[in-house]
Design an enzyme around this catalytic site. Structure first.
Site: not given
Length: 303
Positions: A138-139
């Protein structure tokens, strides 16, 4: 990502869901529709279904289609922390805050943009927007991931992931005190029928297994290591919330009152796989970023 709805008509009774959606969305192929279904983006009467589901008259079908992106991804001179590289693979230590590949709202500044500037020989299996990307984090999750530089390497790494032969360990800080030193979470994951922007524990979802080990306990928090047996979207975040210990700082799955660190306290610290060409075992480790280590120090001082 926009959600659409459709009610199955009488003359469409018994039609397969993938065929129905391909007819409703003629601009998309049936194989693309099947990809949406496999990603858990399609539900019938709020239940995730498989591509061979046969619709019933009156069924309420909802689906979320990722917004289309331009097929052109621009190389960008963005610094990369390359842990290892040869003619087949690149192992990168991704910083928190960086998106892995272009998507709606993130057309630039991604890991893919940086990789295309660094080298031009990435695998094409995932298409123009995700060249070389074998798995994602994820970011706001930092840490290790491997990128394939050719299709042969890509196919080998995907096969290893599917066979659960890739070693992936994360460290996280969660709310609450976990009493057991070790544990296993086995709960299927799919799009949350009540909130299509989230993943959730769904009976008809894909199998998902997470192993956890307690590293350190505090008065209101626990520092844990999580080992992935499968790699579903947001798996650790969803699983830890499911057992009552959501990640600190998680804006999507965490409690409303949490420590604000600009994202979930999650770091991909260990990555191991068999090299696609040499067949040697490759093993890499990465220290958690400063913001993660500082959070641990802050918690120690607080309690």
């Amino acid at each position: 990502m926009t959600e659409q709805q459709y009610e199955v008509q009488r003359e469409q009774n018994k039609i397969r869901i993938d065929k129905l959606l391909a007819e409703i969305n003629p601009e998309n192929s049936r194989s693309q529709v099947q990809t949406w279904i496999n990603q858990g983006l399609v539900a019938v009467n709020d239940n995730i279904v498989k591509a061979n589901y046969k619709c019933q008259s009156g069924d309420r079908v909802t689906w979320s289609i990722p917004e289309s992106m331009s097929l052109s991804v621009t190389p960008e001179d963005i610094p990369l922390d390359i842990v290892y590289e040869d003619r087949d693979v690149i192992v990168v230590n991704k910083p928190r805050g960086m998106v892995v590949h272009p998507s709606a709202g993130h057309a630039s500044g991604t890991l893919v943009n940086a990789l295309l500037f660094h080298c031009h020989d990435l695998s094409g299996i995932n298409g123009v927007e995700r060249p070389g990307i074998v798995h994602r984090i994820d970011k706001d999750t930092s840490g290790l991931l491997v990128v394939a530089k050719n299709d042969q390497a890509h196919a080998s790494l995907v096969e290893q992931l599917q066979a659960k032969d890739v070693e992936r360990k994360y460290e996280a800080i969660v709310h609450g005190v976990i009493e057991h030193d070790k544990g296993l979470i086995d709960a299927p994951i799919a799009r949350d029928p009540k909130d299509r922007q989230k993943m959730g524990i769904v009976e008809q979802g894909k199998p998902a297994v997470t192993h956890f080990t307690v590293l350190q306990r505090f008065e209101h928090f626990t520092h844990v290591e999580c080992r992935l047996e499968t790699g579903r979207t947001h798996q650790i975040r969803v699983h830890m919330k499911y057992i009552g210990f959501p990640l600190v700082g998680d804006p999507k799955y965490g409690p409303k009152k949490t420590l604000d660190i600009g994202g979930q306290a999650l770091h991909a610290k260990v990555l191991g796989f068999t090299h696609p060409r040499t067949k040697n075992w490759m093993h890499f480790t990465s220290e958690a970023p400063t913001v993660f280590r500082d959070l641990l120090k802050q918690i120690k001082k607080m309690y």
